[in-house]
Write an enzyme that holds these catalytic residues in place. Sequence first.
Site, PDB file in Angstrom:
ATOM      1  N   ARG A   8       0.832  -1.214   0.000  1.00 56.87           N
ATOM      2  CA  ARG A   8       0.000   0.000   0.000  1.00 56.87           C
ATOM      3  C   ARG A   8       0.860   1.254   0.000  1.00 56.87           C
ATOM      4  NH1 ARG A   8      -2.792   0.165   5.195  1.00 56.87           N
ATOM      5  NH2 ARG A   8      -1.556  -1.524   6.036  1.00 56.87           N
ATOM      6  N   SER A  35      -5.548   4.677   4.859  1.00 56.14           N
ATOM      7  CA  SER A  35      -5.308   3.232   4.816  1.00 56.14           C
ATOM      8  C   SER A  35      -4.852   2.764   3.447  1.00 56.14           C
ATOM      9  CB  SER A  35      -6.585   2.477   5.197  1.00 56.14           C
ATOM     10  OG  SER A  35      -6.998   2.851   6.488  1.00 56.14           O
ATOM     11  N   GLU A  56     -19.058   4.946  -2.416  1.00 51.99           N
ATOM     12  CA  GLU A  56     -18.254   4.328  -3.476  1.00 51.99           C
ATOM     13  C   GLU A  56     -18.933   4.387  -4.843  1.00 51.99           C
ATOM     14  OE1 GLU A  56     -19.047   2.954  -0.567  1.00 51.99           O
ATOM     15  OE2 GLU A  56     -17.129   2.978   0.488  1.00 51.99           O
ATOM     16  N   PHE A  81     -15.140  -3.138  -0.714  1.00 50.17           N
ATOM     17  CA  PHE A  81     -16.126  -2.099  -1.049  1.00 50.17           C
ATOM     18  C   PHE A  81     -16.172  -1.797  -2.548  1.00 50.17           C
ATOM     19  CE2 PHE A  81     -14.839  -0.652   3.395  1.00 50.17           C
ATOM     20  CZ  PHE A  81     -15.800  -1.444   3.989  1.00 50.17           C
ATOM     21  N   HIS A 107      -6.370  -4.008   1.237  1.00 48.10           N
ATOM     22  CA  HIS A 107      -7.035  -4.804   2.281  1.00 48.10           C
ATOM     23  C   HIS A 107      -7.839  -5.951   1.690  1.00 48.10           C
ATOM     24  CE1 HIS A 107      -5.812  -1.141   4.238  1.00 48.10           C
ATOM     25  NE2 HIS A 107      -6.094  -1.640   5.422  1.00 48.10           N
ATOM     26  N   ASP A 115     -10.723  -7.362  11.536  1.00 45.73           N
ATOM     27  CA  ASP A 115     -11.963  -6.666  11.187  1.00 45.73           C
ATOM     28  C   ASP A 115     -13.090  -7.637  10.837  1.00 45.73           C
ATOM     29  OD1 ASP A 115     -11.078  -4.170  11.724  1.00 45.73           O
ATOM     30  OD2 ASP A 115     -10.735  -3.563   9.637  1.00 45.73           O
ATOM     31  N   ARG A 165      -3.268  -5.971   2.820  1.00 46.58           N
ATOM     32  CA  ARG A 165      -2.965  -5.089   3.951  1.00 46.58           C
ATOM     33  C   ARG A 165      -1.573  -5.322   4.542  1.00 46.58           C
ATOM     34  NH1 ARG A 165      -4.683  -5.718   9.886  1.00 46.58           N
ATOM     35  NH2 ARG A 165      -4.297  -3.653  10.740  1.00 46.58           N
TER      36      ARG A 165
END
Lengths: 312, 300
Positions: A8, A35, A56, A81, A107, A115, A165
């Site tokens: 990332r 993030s 989104e 998402f 992620h 999560d 991630r």
Amino acid sequence: MSQEVSLRETYGQTLVELGRENPDIVVLDADLSRSTMTKFFAREFPGRFFDCGIAEQNMVGIAAGLAASGKLPFVSTFAVFAPGHCFDQIRMSIAQPKLNVKLVTTHSGISVGEDGTSHHSIEDLALIGSLPGFTVIVPADAIETAQAVRVAAACYGPFYIRLCRPKLPLVYTEDYRFNLGKAVTMRQGNDATIIAIGIMVIAALEAAENLKREGIDCRVLNISTLKPIDEAAIIEAAAETGAIITAEEHLEHGGLGSIVAQVLARHQPVPMEFVAIKDTYAKSGNASELLERYGLTAKDIEQGVRSAIARK
Amino acid sequence: MSLPEEGNLPSISDSVTTSANSVDAEVFSSSASEAEMEAIAKRLRRYIITMTGKAGSGHPGGSLSAVEILTTLYLRVLRHKPSDPQWADRDRFILSKGHAAPLLYATLAECGYFPVGELLTLRQMDSRLQGHTDRTVTPGVEMSAGALGQGLSFALGVALAGRLNSQHYRVYVLLGDGECDEGQVWEGAMAAAHFKVDNLVAIVDNNGQQIDGWNRDVMNLDPFPMKWQAFGWHVAEVDGHDLAQLIQTFDQAKLVKGQPTVIIAHTIKGKGVSFMENNPDFHGKAPNAEEVKIALKELE
């Protein structure tokens, strides 16, 4: 084990470099820039960064409009998402008109960890891979990530790049050059071929090393361009090694395993095994616990290799 | 039934002269008189009836309700070049309610983007005139639409690109009122106000009906203007069939700074054809041969 680097952060830094080179690059995020690491770009180019809030569908539509007007949008959020929240927007606003939008999500998979289910993206490759005209890339380390992001910026059309991630050990050296649509042979071998993507590439290399002690000589391919898939490399591996094992941090259906099986069924049927998440959702836990629980470790790959070879 | 043949239908480009004030003779007219526009609006209605009748399917109701809106936009508001659909500085018209494709096609053909006779290929295999709009095949079509709710976001992206590029084009997007059931419309509305785009105008074809009936019975949108106002938009309401009001409202929208404008155009679904007016049956059903004959007689 070599140095571990964040994919990332590499993505975020590469975006900044690209932003300096190309004034048409714009970046959109959905309230996750800290993030996804698009925050680096936002800091340097605030006028070219659009935080779309937690929306989104609208973000994807804005990106399509920007692309239709000559801009080069990079769109980021968590993989769960996008495509999850906005599949039809990606389908109709980006894929059908073949607009030049780069969707880079982070992620992905279950290595998100604690999560839990709502944040585990295990269907995204099936969804995005179903869209005509999308190029789909799953980099195996930070070096490949930087290269893939640059290639996406340089090639016209819709791209999906899937990042994880956790930091990952480097599997490449700095002189590596990502070749779009080409599998990379990470290790030669003649008894079976492990075809892996993303975080499973390092596990595949570990499995091959362990199997060597049993006298099993495995080839390992990193097939980071999932679409369009390198059919020739898959067919060649099947013909030369006689057994194929796929490894992916995704559901068994609709991802790497399905794509490879389709190629082999048509051209070169051989015994296959699929290291992937079975038909289930994962739960909260740390990344390594989850990967073990849901069958995504080097040991699972080794078992798959033995099983496929037994059916040769 | 009588169908128009290519060649015997006059097109707008024959009847309307280009503006003397225009810097480029190819930039489309903004000088059509209201009388000319009325005649053109009637002709567009005839085309909508004829083409959907020929196709045997399509959406006449929501096409007929927005005829004056598109007539005003394409004859008096937009700076566009039918000879160069990709002209970089063109004003953009984005049809979000993609099922009104017959109206957009009729308007584009009248302006000279493609031959009027091509309208008769609507919905046929290999036609450039797809059932819902497809930006990859039809000259003058900005967006592939038909999946409702997506056009405002797209238009916002186009408006932001214009601002980033210091281009002075304006962006117009036509939504259906029923379409405003979609959550994405309100995501787009919130974002357009947040980004303070004043080169963006949304028009809502407020014909009050959607497929299953009246909006108020299916999914109540009221208080509709107040919702847009609360989202940070400049709101104007007009009679969507009154050309003079539409012209004036579009002119006034150009003066609004620092926020987007929505024009809520009160219209009648199926406007102009007695048996289609306010009749949700003709949302997504084409007239049969007999109905085409009656409708065209009413539109003489």
